[in-house]
Design an enzyme around this catalytic site. Structure first.
Site, PDB file in Angstrom:
ATOM      1  N   ARG A 173      44.912  43.524  44.438  1.00 47.45           N
ATOM      2  CA  ARG A 173      44.082  43.313  42.319  1.00 47.45           C
ATOM      3  C   ARG A 173      43.119  45.036  42.038  1.00 47.45           C
ATOM      4  NH1 ARG A 173      41.111  39.879  38.854  1.00 47.45           N
ATOM      5  NH2 ARG A 173      41.973  39.470  36.968  1.00 47.45           N
TER       6      ARG A 173
ATOM      7  N   VAL B  86      47.026  33.521  36.431  1.00 46.98           N
ATOM      8  CA  VAL B  86      48.761  33.758  37.014  1.00 46.98           C
ATOM      9  C   VAL B  86      49.265  33.003  38.148  1.00 46.98           C
ATOM     10  CG1 VAL B  86      49.040  35.877  38.131  1.00 46.98           C
ATOM     11  CG2 VAL B  86      47.426  35.881  36.376  1.00 46.98           C
TER      12      VAL B  86
ATOM     13  N   ILE C 144      43.166  42.619  32.196  1.00 50.47           N
ATOM     14  CA  ILE C 144      43.655  41.833  33.602  1.00 50.47           C
ATOM     15  C   ILE C 144      43.702  39.914  33.632  1.00 50.47           C
ATOM     16  CG2 ILE C 144      42.101  42.813  34.699  1.00 50.47           C
ATOM     17  CD1 ILE C 144      44.665  42.788  37.205  1.00 50.47           C
ATOM     18  N   SER C 145      44.629  39.177  34.080  1.00 54.38           N
ATOM     19  CA  SER C 145      44.502  38.126  33.731  1.00 54.38           C
ATOM     20  C   SER C 145      43.734  37.577  34.695  1.00 54.38           C
ATOM     21  CB  SER C 145      46.337  36.920  33.981  1.00 54.38           C
ATOM     22  OG  SER C 145      46.729  38.170  33.044  1.00 54.38           O
ATOM     23  N   GLN C 146      43.146  36.139  34.495  1.00 55.14           N
ATOM     24  CA  GLN C 146      42.177  35.382  35.885  1.00 55.14           C
ATOM     25  C   GLN C 146      43.384  35.222  36.631  1.00 55.14           C
ATOM     26  OE1 GLN C 146      39.959  32.403  33.641  1.00 55.14           O
ATOM     27  NE2 GLN C 146      39.299  31.549  35.625  1.00 55.14           N
TER      28      GLN C 146
END
Ligand code: SAH
Length: 217
Positions: A35, A67, A61-63
């Protein structure tokens, strides 16, 4: 051990113990895709915190736990073709790519050109070949590569558009946060027959709002 490796291990522990990650292929994808390669310069030290992070413009950027949960509900399988609406950093696209393996493929569509370019650069660095990034309005899906086995919205939608449903193959699944701009419910929609959908719900979330023709604009 390097500080980031230690933090990555702690995050994996949290995702596994918290029940967010369950399936071997999804766990493997989380281990394989770093990540920290998808965050903006200066944010690397937060890459393994379980929080969304800002990237370019209003994109995030998603958690990680969100995700993980979405991928578990999506149930991506080897060889499948998946449409992702909202590429963002490209992190989730890479996770999807690993879940479907090299025999499958991911089509991901991003409306913001600068964000798409950021994702393309990040994906290239991973040397992953089965992801196609399209710059455009994904609120109406992406017809040229339809039908898809699975479709995932990474932005909050007011409703699932009819175009998207028609681009899903029979027996396919859509995962989407549906609601208003501030609060959404995660929907799991299965195309049971040509004109029948089955729908279940899986908790409340807050995503970036979907733009475009079938978005909130
Ligand atoms: N999962 C991604 C984050 C996605 S954030 C990650 O982990 O990096 C949601 C993205 O959807 C944003 O980049 C936003 O620009 C994009 N988006 C919003 N509306 C869209 C639309 N109509 N078509 C395509 N992308 C859209």
């Amino acid at each position: 051990m390097k500080e980031l490796d230690k933090k990555k291990k702690e995050l994996m522990h949290h995702l596994l113990n918290g029940g967010f990650l369950k399936t071997a292929s999804i766990i493997m994808a989380f281990k394989e895709v770093p990540r920290q390669q998808f965050v903006l310069k200066g944010y690397e030290k937060y890459a393994y915190d379980d929080t969304p992070l800002p990237t370019i413009n209003e994109s995030t950027i998603s958690q990680p736990s969100t995700v993980a949960a979405m991928l578990e509900y999506l149930e991506p399988k080897t060889g499948e073709k998946i449409l992702e609406i909202g590429t963002g950093s490209g992190w989730q696209s890479c996770l999807l790519s690993r879940c479907v393996s090299d025999s499958g493929n991911v089509v991901t569509i991003e409306i913001d050109e600068a964000v798409a370019k950021f994702a393309i650069k990040n994906i290239k660095r991973m040397k992953i070949k089965n992801i196609k990034v399209v710059i455009g309005d994904g609120s109406v899906g992406y017809a040229p590569d339809a039908p898809y086995d699975k479709i995932i919205y990474t932005a909050a939608a007011p409703r699932i558009s009819t175009e998207i449903i028609s681009q899903l193959r029979l027996g396919g699944r859509i995962i989407a946060p549906v609601g208003n701009k501030f609060m959404q419910v995660l929907k799991i929609i299965d195309k049971v027959s040509e004109n029948e959908l089955s729908e279940t719900e899986a908790g409340s979330f807050r995503f970036v709002p979907l733009k475009g023709k079938r978005g909130f604009d």
